[in-house]
Write a protein that holds these residues in place. Sequence first.
Motif, mmCIF file in Angstrom:
data_model
loop_
_atom_site.group_PDB
_atom_site.id
_atom_site.type_symbol
_atom_site.label_atom_id
_atom_site.label_comp_id
_atom_site.label_asym_id
_atom_site.label_seq_id
_atom_site.Cartn_x
_atom_site.Cartn_y
_atom_site.Cartn_z
ATOM 1 N N GLY A 1 -4.571 -6.829 -2.536
ATOM 2 C CA GLY A 1 -3.482 -7.056 -1.585
ATOM 3 C C GLY A 1 -3.003 -5.814 -0.855
ATOM 4 N N TRP A 2 -3.742 -4.734 -0.948
ATOM 5 C CA TRP A 2 -3.325 -3.492 -0.301
ATOM 6 C C TRP A 2 -3.767 -3.404 1.157
ATOM 7 C CZ3 TRP A 2 -5.554 -0.419 -5.008
ATOM 8 C CH2 TRP A 2 -4.684 -0.586 -6.085
ATOM 9 N N VAL A 3 -4.821 -4.136 1.467
ATOM 10 C CA VAL A 3 -5.363 -4.152 2.826
ATOM 11 C C VAL A 3 -5.393 -5.594 3.315
ATOM 12 C CG1 VAL A 3 -7.434 -3.762 4.233
ATOM 13 C CG2 VAL A 3 -6.739 -2.062 2.534
ATOM 14 N N GLN A 4 -4.951 -5.808 4.553
ATOM 15 C CA GLN A 4 -4.932 -7.146 5.130
ATOM 16 C C GLN A 4 -5.921 -7.244 6.290
ATOM 17 O OE1 GLN A 4 -0.717 -7.164 6.157
ATOM 18 N NE2 GLN A 4 -0.291 -8.629 4.524
ATOM 19 N N MET B 1 -3.830 1.327 9.924
ATOM 20 C CA MET B 1 -2.410 1.467 10.237
ATOM 21 C C MET B 1 -1.600 0.419 9.479
ATOM 22 S SD MET B 1 -2.555 1.835 14.397
ATOM 23 C CE MET B 1 -3.655 2.974 15.229
ATOM 24 N N THR B 2 -0.311 0.579 9.496
ATOM 25 C CA THR B 2 0.587 -0.472 9.044
ATOM 26 C C THR B 2 0.840 -1.412 10.220
ATOM 27 O OG1 THR B 2 2.551 0.765 9.701
ATOM 28 C CG2 THR B 2 1.736 1.108 7.450
ATOM 29 N N THR B 3 1.461 -2.550 9.963
ATOM 30 C CA THR B 3 1.791 -3.481 11.044
ATOM 31 C C THR B 3 2.639 -2.805 12.106
ATOM 32 O OG1 THR B 3 1.730 -5.378 9.525
ATOM 33 C CG2 THR B 3 2.901 -5.675 11.598
ATOM 34 N N ALA C 1 0.814 -1.219 0.000
ATOM 35 C CA ALA C 1 0.000 0.000 0.000
ATOM 36 C C ALA C 1 0.849 1.272 0.000
ATOM 37 C CB ALA C 1 -0.930 0.006 1.210
ATOM 38 N N GLN C 2 2.116 1.139 0.351
ATOM 39 C CA GLN C 2 2.995 2.306 0.343
ATOM 40 C C GLN C 2 3.180 2.857 -1.067
ATOM 41 O OE1 GLN C 2 6.666 1.181 2.261
ATOM 42 N NE2 GLN C 2 5.662 0.608 4.181
ATOM 43 N N ARG C 3 2.877 2.022 -2.078
ATOM 44 C CA ARG C 3 3.052 2.438 -3.467
ATOM 45 C C ARG C 3 1.751 2.953 -4.099
ATOM 46 N NH1 ARG C 3 5.903 -2.457 -3.113
ATOM 47 N NH2 ARG C 3 4.261 -3.603 -4.233
ATOM 48 N N LEU C 4 0.709 3.075 -3.290
ATOM 49 C CA LEU C 4 -0.568 3.537 -3.817
ATOM 50 C C LEU C 4 -0.493 4.998 -4.249
ATOM 51 C CD1 LEU C 4 -3.185 2.025 -1.322
ATOM 52 C CD2 LEU C 4 -2.808 1.373 -3.694
#
Length: 278
Positions: free
Chosen positions: A261-264, A198-200, A172-175
């Motif tokens: 695959g951008w959101v888990q 949030m991120t992990t 998602a950092q590349r969105l």
Amino acid sequence: MKALQALRHYVAEHKYAINAKQLGDPAELPWSNLGYWDESSSSYPQACQQLAAQLAEAVKLKSTDRLLDLGCGQGASLVFWQQHYQLQQPAAVELQTRCVANVQRHLPTLSSIHQHSFLKLAELAFQHPFDVVLCIDAAYHCNIQTFLTSVSTVLAASGRLGFHCLIWSEQAQRLSALQKQKYRWLLKAADINTDHLMTTCALQQTLQRYDLLDIEITDLSRPVLLGFSRYFQQLVPHGKGLDAFKIRMTAQLCSQLYADGWVQYVQVSAKKHHLAAV
């Protein structure tokens, strides 16, 4: 005008609940989560039970624990805690009037169920803190920091917390800005604010700020998101009306989230750090 008011009331009552009968659970106290789907999953109730069991095992739930079930929905989890973990009187918090009334009707001996927001637990003034607080498939609808602030008021020293939420993946950092806006609209329809994701790393740091340690963040995207979307494709017929539309949209959202695959979809467990008195 009366028809519009009735529709608004119906939508509000079904904001989070799902029509379990259309998904294959005709029980009086049905499940209402996305389920954990693997090779052994043969039905919607079984998959839902597996999602609950995964969370319970992550926090090592035992019969002597004082348990608070947040967003208990239509009540299946309360029966599950009693039957499979021998918990005598689990406490529960649920916002939806109809769900609370249904639980009270079919579990009259359960004295501790509160119609209230789990983001304002301090207002309930529980007599004792809880050893375990669980929130199955619901915390992604809110700001996790607000959620943790609320939970911290009722979690005992050395208490354990388990919940599910959505986070940004590394991809998602590349969105692009346009892609982020697309996801903002997409998730808003499911009452999910992307500003709260949030991120992990950020999630782990946030948990630590609330004195939570032994943190485990497990990606369940495949068995939950992909699993639910695949199960929906097998349903015949898919049903009609607003409930069927909501289920179809939920399945499509799960499918797209997994494909992009951008959101888990993650399971989170942690233990409150007990500071010894100086």
